[in-house]
Design a protein around this motif. Structure first.
Motif, mmCIF file in Angstrom:
data_model
loop_
_atom_site.group_PDB
_atom_site.id
_atom_site.type_symbol
_atom_site.label_atom_id
_atom_site.label_comp_id
_atom_site.label_asym_id
_atom_site.label_seq_id
_atom_site.Cartn_x
_atom_site.Cartn_y
_atom_site.Cartn_z
ATOM 1 N N CYS A 106 39.463 42.190 42.852
ATOM 2 C CA CYS A 106 40.567 41.776 41.983
ATOM 3 C C CYS A 106 40.744 42.805 40.861
ATOM 4 N N CYS A 111 36.477 40.420 40.662
ATOM 5 C CA CYS A 111 35.903 39.438 41.601
ATOM 6 C C CYS A 111 36.409 39.710 43.024
ATOM 7 N N CYS A 124 42.046 34.996 43.980
ATOM 8 C CA CYS A 124 40.831 35.342 43.254
ATOM 9 C C CYS A 124 40.186 34.049 42.755
ATOM 10 N N HIS A 127 39.699 33.594 38.179
ATOM 11 C CA HIS A 127 40.687 33.117 37.197
ATOM 12 C C HIS A 127 42.030 32.841 37.842
ATOM 13 N N PRO A 141 46.210 36.431 35.979
ATOM 14 C CA PRO A 141 46.082 37.504 34.976
ATOM 15 C C PRO A 141 45.973 38.942 35.481
HETATM 16 S S1 FES Z 1 38.841 38.445 38.128
HETATM 17 FE FE1 FES Z 1 40.475 37.892 39.384
HETATM 18 S S2 FES Z 1 41.805 36.789 38.119
HETATM 19 FE FE2 FES Z 1 40.159 37.356 36.855
#
Ligand code: FES
Length: 173
Positions: A106, A111, A124, A127, A141
């Motif tokens: 991400c 992530c 993801c 978040h 985000p």
């Molecule tokens: S790490 Fe993927 S939205 Fe925050």
């Protein structure tokens, strides 16, 4: 007239200090380059290497707009050791037959993404960031589209580099 042995303590002290200083300077001059050679690998960037991803004929079998996650292992030199870096290449073929080689990372905080077939999106879990099949941000985000691995095709083989396209950092990932 004073004996020379009465002058010698201060002279001896002076000589001792001078010899000590010269020894210290020589010591530093010898030690610094050696330390530089020994420690420099610690400050070197991670190597950038190519690895084989697969044959183009195999990639042609991928269904359009259906991401295929391919694990890859980069062998890179870092400092004094050679390490294996496990990574994922997400291969996507668009409806015109063009290939994309995305990272599954991400672009918000890194992530690992999951492909949700029912929603036709990468999700993801951290978040709630969302990307469409061509890597564009469609929710959450993440500040930018998915990273793409540097790649090349030679003869019938696709090679991947442990580096992202448009990444200003000349450093392996
Ligand atoms: S790490 Fe993927 S939205 Fe925050």
């Amino acid at each position: 007239m004073a004996k020379s042995s009465e002058e010698s303590p201060s002279r001896r002290t002076f000589m001792t200090v001078v010899i000590g200083l010269i020894s210290a300077i020589v010591g530093v001059a010898v030690t610094v380059p050696i330390l530089g050679v020994v420690l420099s690998p610690l400050f070197k960037k991670r190597d950038i290497v190519w690895i084989e991803l697969g044959s183009t004929s195999d990639l042609q079998k991928i269904a359009p707009l259906t991401p295929k996650f391919v694990p890859v292992y980069f062998r890179v030199k870092e400092g004094w050791s050679v390490n294996t870096l496990p990574r994922q290449v997400v291969v996507v073929k668009d409806i015109n037959g063009n290939f994309y080689f995305f990272s599954n990372q991400c672009t918000h905080l890194g992530c690992p993404l999951h492909w949700i077939p029912a929603r036709q999106k990468f999700l993801c879990p951290c978040h709630g960031g969302m990307f469409n099949v061509l890597g564009k941000v469609v929710g959450g985000p993440p500040p930018r589209p998915l990273y793409e691995w540097v790649h090349k095709i030679e003869k019938d083989t696709v090679f991947i580099q442990n580096k992202f396209l448009n990444n200003p950092k000349e450093r392996g990932i």
